[in-house]
Design a protein around this motif. Structure first.
Motif, mmCIF file in Angstrom:
data_model
loop_
_atom_site.group_PDB
_atom_site.id
_atom_site.type_symbol
_atom_site.label_atom_id
_atom_site.label_comp_id
_atom_site.label_asym_id
_atom_site.label_seq_id
_atom_site.Cartn_x
_atom_site.Cartn_y
_atom_site.Cartn_z
ATOM 1 N N ILE A 1 -5.643 6.113 1.331
ATOM 2 C CA ILE A 1 -5.798 4.860 0.515
ATOM 3 C C ILE A 1 -6.930 3.920 1.150
ATOM 4 N N TYR A 2 -6.627 3.960 2.607
ATOM 5 C CA TYR A 2 -7.726 3.062 3.483
ATOM 6 C C TYR A 2 -8.910 3.762 3.682
ATOM 7 N N TYR A 3 -9.148 5.282 3.482
ATOM 8 C CA TYR A 3 -10.229 5.765 3.451
ATOM 9 C C TYR A 3 -11.189 5.419 2.441
ATOM 10 N N ILE B 1 0.827 -1.359 -0.029
ATOM 11 C CA ILE B 1 -0.086 -0.107 -0.039
ATOM 12 C C ILE B 1 1.016 1.218 -0.134
ATOM 13 N N GLN B 2 1.844 1.002 0.690
ATOM 14 C CA GLN B 2 2.921 2.274 0.647
ATOM 15 C C GLN B 2 3.552 2.780 -0.709
ATOM 16 N N ASP C 1 2.925 6.222 -2.394
ATOM 17 C CA ASP C 1 4.119 7.049 -3.148
ATOM 18 C C ASP C 1 3.587 7.409 -4.492
ATOM 19 N N GLU C 2 3.265 6.511 -5.236
ATOM 20 C CA GLU C 2 3.001 6.479 -6.716
ATOM 21 C C GLU C 2 1.962 7.551 -6.763
ATOM 22 N N ALA C 3 0.670 7.343 -6.080
ATOM 23 C CA ALA C 3 -0.132 8.327 -6.258
ATOM 24 C C ALA C 3 0.126 9.755 -5.561
ATOM 25 N N ASP C 4 1.291 9.786 -4.941
ATOM 26 C CA ASP C 4 1.469 10.942 -4.209
ATOM 27 C C ASP C 4 0.225 11.228 -3.057
#
Lengths: 198, 198
Positions: B41-43, B27-28, B32-35
């Motif tokens: 993400i978990y939201y 997920i990290q 990082d990729e999606a800035d």
């Protein structure tokens, strides 16, 4: 289980790969399954990738044994034996295990050249077996002289690959495809083609 | 990149999946990729699996758009358009990306029922598109009345799946298989079959 530690490690890797997949697989899982420890594994295999290469080499050997010189009095019968070996036995858990493990390894191939290299050998071997049977059958007049053995062999290889992918990934029957493929061969490849299709 | 955070996350997941594979994806990495960060993400997605389900839903939507109602004045032309869409463009990096990401997700399917369910929908959708074109072509007399549309559609689906697996895993040309498949259709499925084969 064999009493050879390296063989036990490979068997444990194969088991975990087909039961749980590559993504969550650790050397510790393999050590636990093989009833050994990490350092023994690293004594035999330099890295996780080397372990998978050794597994693929072993699977290739077994695959080649299974697929090599299929039984049959004629090329048509040999082709049928080969397709039976490759496509039937949905319910056979060993086949399921093999197809699932192979799908796991194929999914690693785009990023791991050593795995891609081995998987290419698998593919070439099967393609060549099929091409040889087709070419022999053309020479004996059993297969139509209008077929192009190398293209048909690759076409069959692609279909067999797809049947295995669909079976492992989404549990689609490979037995059913065996029937369709046999019909295709009868209608399309034999010199004395069937004219009516069910 | 879209300015919708959820969309950006899916695009980042797709990128990492096709570039590095599922096995090492965290997920990290996606954050990082999606800035963005893990909690964003978990939201949007409860779990990694939910993220992949959302990605598959999005890929399915795009796939359905691409494959739905292929252009062509006749069923034969529509079938050809569909096979061109599905099998050509080896050199197209978007297609490569799609095939690689799909192979990654297929390799997770044996252990993840939610992914298997979505991938089964993909397969069924393609099978049904092919079956419809074949059945329409039989009704118009363009395809031979002796074919069994559902079986041929499944056979073509298996071959297309195999072509994609071989392309993503071992870099075997899909363009070449397009040529062989087109020849198969001309010789085997058309009512007015070609008699000579190159």
């Amino acid at each position: 289980m064999s009493d050879e530690p390296a063989t036990e490690i490979l068997e444990a890797t194969y088991y975990i790969l087909s039961e749980h997949g590559y993504a969550d697989l650790t050397i510790q899982d393999i050590a636990d399954e093989a009833d050994t420890n990490n350092s023994t594994i690293y004594y035999h295999y330099d890295s996780k990738d080397q372990l998978f290469v050794a597994l693929l080499d072993k699977l290739f050997e077994q695959f080649a044994d299974r697929v090599n010189s299929p039984e049959g009095d004629t090329p048509r019968e040999q082709l049928d034996t080969l397709l039976q070996i490759l496509l039937t036995a949905d319910a056979d858990s060993d086949r399921n295990k093999f197809r699932t493990a192979m799908l796991e390894l194929k999914a690693q191939a785009p990023y791991k050249p050593v795995l891609r290299e081995r998987l290419t050998e698998f593919d070439k071997f099967l393609c060549e077996q099929l091409r040889e049977i087709l070419a022999t059958g053309m020479a004996t007049g059993e297969f139509s002289e209008t077929i192009h053995p190398a293209s048909v062999a690759e076409y069959l290889t692609a279909t067999i690959t797809g049947v295995h992918t669909r079976h492992a990934a989404i549990n689609q029957s490979s037995d059913r495809l065996y029937t369709t493929m046999t019909r295709y061969i009868e209608e399309h490849l034999l010199a004395d083609k069937q004219t009516e299709i069910e």
